[in-house]
Design an enzyme around this catalytic site. Structure first.
Site, PDB file in Angstrom:
ATOM      1  N   LYS A 186      54.315   5.880 145.594  1.00  0.00           N
ATOM      2  CA  LYS A 186      54.060   5.452 147.091  1.00  0.00           C
ATOM      3  C   LYS A 186      52.589   5.196 147.362  1.00  0.00           C
ATOM      4  O   LYS A 186      51.716   6.040 146.697  1.00  0.00           O
ATOM      5  CB  LYS A 186      54.528   6.418 148.082  1.00  0.00           C
ATOM      6  CG  LYS A 186      54.816   6.062 149.451  1.00  0.00           C
ATOM      7  CD  LYS A 186      55.392   6.922 150.314  1.00  0.00           C
ATOM      8  CE  LYS A 186      55.770   6.153 151.609  1.00  0.00           C
ATOM      9  NZ  LYS A 186      56.725   7.130 152.657  1.00  0.00           N
ATOM     10  N   ARG A 235      72.592   7.994 166.279  1.00  0.00           N
ATOM     11  CA  ARG A 235      73.356   8.189 164.984  1.00  0.00           C
ATOM     12  C   ARG A 235      74.249   9.726 165.238  1.00  0.00           C
ATOM     13  O   ARG A 235      75.134   9.805 164.101  1.00  0.00           O
ATOM     14  CB  ARG A 235      72.481   8.529 163.664  1.00  0.00           C
ATOM     15  CG  ARG A 235      71.842   7.192 163.700  1.00  0.00           C
ATOM     16  CD  ARG A 235      70.925   6.819 162.447  1.00  0.00           C
ATOM     17  NE  ARG A 235      71.554   6.353 161.155  1.00  0.00           N
ATOM     18  CZ  ARG A 235      71.204   6.091 160.149  1.00  0.00           C
ATOM     19  NH1 ARG A 235      69.906   6.529 159.919  1.00  0.00           N
ATOM     20  NH2 ARG A 235      71.985   5.717 159.235  1.00  0.00           N
ATOM     21  N   GLU A 253      71.165  12.915 160.776  1.00  0.00           N
ATOM     22  CA  GLU A 253      70.828  13.160 162.195  1.00  0.00           C
ATOM     23  C   GLU A 253      72.156  13.767 162.671  1.00  0.00           C
ATOM     24  O   GLU A 253      72.134  14.816 163.375  1.00  0.00           O
ATOM     25  CB  GLU A 253      70.716  11.803 162.962  1.00  0.00           C
ATOM     26  CG  GLU A 253      69.627  11.140 162.968  1.00  0.00           C
ATOM     27  CD  GLU A 253      69.581  10.484 161.676  1.00  0.00           C
ATOM     28  OE1 GLU A 253      68.353   9.677 161.432  1.00  0.00           O
ATOM     29  OE2 GLU A 253      70.337  10.300 160.671  1.00  0.00           O
TER      30      GLU A 253
END
Length: 633
Positions: free
Chosen positions: A284, A398, A370
């Site tokens: 990243k 969600r 979630e």
């Protein structure tokens, strides 16, 4: 804003992936340097997501070089990693408009480009979508390939594994690429691993593998021995047994920055049949040292100096609501050992960094899960602990079933600290918290609070924490009006609002952070202003009083009008057979696109100007011209 300046002799010749595919392969490596440099320059002007895109430069080039896009479908999970994709698919000259009103969206969106095959924003949807596309191509008898690019973080969500399980069962022609940028399996990356990937993805290995299946399947004991032997050999050098068990041909891990290996491997996998799983490892922030050194800080950035990496800082009139929550949860945890903090992979965004460091044994980051986070909290609450879930409004959607079934029905004391309630500006409709008041208000047992300022946010968090049942405190993104935060904590009387300004004829019932605009408008309108504080239970006594004393009630909230706080006021007045005129101001019945947050709020009428205009419109066609003149004099 201007388009990034620089010398990009290859990149400026590429307006579509077809142009890219005309390049000789030896020119792809120089192109990666140009694309990475252009990306850094572009995002330094606009802000946006940077580190993830820097890590997918080689992968993006390889995908569009090998696959016939947009006929072949590439589905990017989440979209943080898709900026290089946008640049290569005809939007290079518009990158200066990124995340501004009327400009490019920060995420893939189908209405923006045919190369954006699926609109995304929430994670872990790519495999399901790509599988659907693969099934459609099969049913339509078209040779159209489907590729899902999913990040390692998104693999923590159950939805990703549901899709993998289904794809393996269907034997669908879909390629899943896991972009692993956590470096968690870095020892497996290198020359030997890349060599194995080439071999295992090649036609010779595939033909031998499939041919052996046909021959050995007629001899079950021998076939079982061969199957176990293959798994054992692959398992010694690659962590792919799980995906093989799900029905995928697993390849990798390979170096996601080795462009030659990527292109070769993708070419090999392109024409294979059945579910294939390619595991690549990337860094990243690759190619930009500030982002490599601190990929978390450079995940989402404001405008910055590309030379030094220093980000511009806006003048703040006080702490953000997120910072208020961050301080409160640390203070509360120091007083009550029952408190546990939970987040679904949003430690930084939700303000749990300090808590995670000071109370590591009471901090749980469950990953992008979630649903699990809410039921985990329910289980903790059953045993006498006091869970606090720090979650964005858009992500709580969600876990709606778990919120109802596991928390509300059992009336468990779980506190939901709901960040990003309302519009979020540049991130657009996928991240806006437009619906939480509506979807929470209809659930029995739950208490819903909306703070008008920073101090009220702290006191509401304390009130909700002590409440013997589920409670939600929803607050917006960014800073409040600049009210000093009392370091102490006191309980706000349940379901009680307050009058903040006395006026005549018109009463404005403000829910949450809209109070500031209401007070500003009231100075012009000579209106009464109520800080309602609670959406549920609604302060019915206050509503009745205001209705009896005023000609017009205006409710204002940063939530959709449909089913929102204003609807709660209307419903109550209807039960009282009260005919007082009401106007409900809130978000419209449409998805509000990306742009500046203040700009979008004004466009929706959630502002001083919007309130004044609503009153003027109300009285314009009525026999109340004298009142109208008096109101706005």
């Amino acid at each position: 804003m201007t388009n990034p300046t620089g010398h990009y002799p290859l990149l400026t010749t590429i307006d579509t992936p077809e142009d890219l595919r005309r390049l000789p392969e030896e020119q792809l490596a120089p192109l990666t340097h140009e694309l990475r440099e252009f990306l850094i320059q572009a995002v330094s002007e606009t802000g946006g997501h940077l580190a993830a895109g820097l890590g997918t430069v080689e992968l993006t080039i390889a995908l569009h070089y090998v696959f016939n896009t947009p006929e072949d479908r590439i589905v990017w999970d989440v979209g943080h990693q898709s900026y290089p994709h946008k640049i290569l698919t005809g939007r290079r000259e518009r990158m200066s408009t990124l995340r501004t009103k009327g400009g490019l969206c920060g995420f893939p969106t189908r209405t923006e480009s045919p190369y954006d095959t699926f609109g995304v924003g929430h994670s872990s949807t790519s495999i399901s979508a790509a599988l659907g596309m693969a099934i459609a191509a099969q049913r339509q008898q078209q040779l159209r390939r489907a590729v899902a690019v999913i990040g390692d973080g998104a693999m923590t969500a159950g939805m990703a594994f549901e899709a993998l399980n289904h794809a393996g069962d269907l034997d669908a022609d879909v390629l899943v690429i896991l972009n692993d940028n956590d470096m968690s399996i870095s020892p497996n990356v290198g020359g030997m691993s890349n060599y194995l990937a080439r071999v295992l993805s090649g036609k010779f290995y595939s033909s031998v593998r499939e041919g052996s299946k046909k021959v050995l399947s007629a001899m079950p004991p021998v076939w079982e021995l061969a199957r176990r032997a293959e798994e054992h050999v692959k398992g010694m050098v690659i962590p792919g047994t799980l995906f093989e068990e799900l029905g995928f041909n697993y390849i990798g891990p390979i170096d996601g920055h080795d462009l030659e290996t990527l292109v070769t491997t993708l070419k090999n996998l392109r024409d294979q049949k059945g579910p294939r799983f390619l595991h690549i490892v990337t860094k990243k922030g690759k190619g930009y040292s500030p982002a490599e050194d601190n990929p978390c800080a450079y995940h989402g950035v404001t405008a910055f100096d590309p030379t030094t990496g220093e980000m511009s800082k806006s003048k703040s009139r006080g702490p953000t609501y997120t910072q208020v929550f961050s301080q409160w949860i640390c203070d509360m945890a120091s007083q009550d050992e029952r408190l546990v903090g939970i987040t679904p992979a949003m430690r930084e965004g939700s303000g749990l960094v300090d808590f995670s460091e000071q109370f590591s044994d009471r901090y749980f980051d469950v990953g992008i899960a979630e649903q699990h986070s809410v039921t985990l909290a329910a289980g903790l609450a059953c045993e006498g602990l006091r869970p606090v879930i720090a979650i964005y409004s858009t992500f709580l959607q969600r876990a709606y079933d778990q919120l109802i079934h596991d928390v509300a029905i059992q009336n468990l004391p779980v506190l939901f600290a709901i960040d990003r309630g309302g519009l979020v500006g540049p991130d657009g409709p996928t991240h806006a918290g437009s619906f939480d008041i509506s979807y929470l208000r209809c659930i029995p047992n739950i208490t819903i609070m909306a703070p008008a300022d920073e101090n009220e946010c702290r006191q509401m968090l304390y009130t909700g924490y002590l409440h013997d049942g589920p409670a939600a405190v929803r607050y917006p993104r960014g800073v409040g009006p600049g009210v000093s935060v009392n370091p102490g904590m006191s309980v706000i009387p349940l379901g009680k609002g307050e009058i903040r300004k006395r006026g005549a004829h018109v009463a404005i019932l403000a829910f949450g952070a809209t109070l500031e605009a209401a007070l500003e408008a009231a100075d012009v309108l000579n209106a009464t202003v109520a800080n309602m504080r609670f959406v549920k239970p609604l302060d019915q006594e206050l509503v009745s009083t205001l209705a009896s004393e005023h000609d017009l009630l205006i409710t204002i909230e940063e939530n959709v009008v449909a089913g929102g706080a204003g609807s709660a006021v209307n419903e109550y007045l209807a039960t009282q057979k009260n005919l007082t005129q009401t106007i409900n101001i809130g978000l419209p019945d449409q998805f509000v696109e990306h742009g500046g947050r203040d700009e979008l709020l004004k466009e929706c009428g959630i502002s001083k100007e919007g309130l004044i205009s609503a009153v003027e419109e109300f009285y314009k066609d009525r026999d109340c011209q004298s009142i109208s003149r008096r109101l706005i004099s």
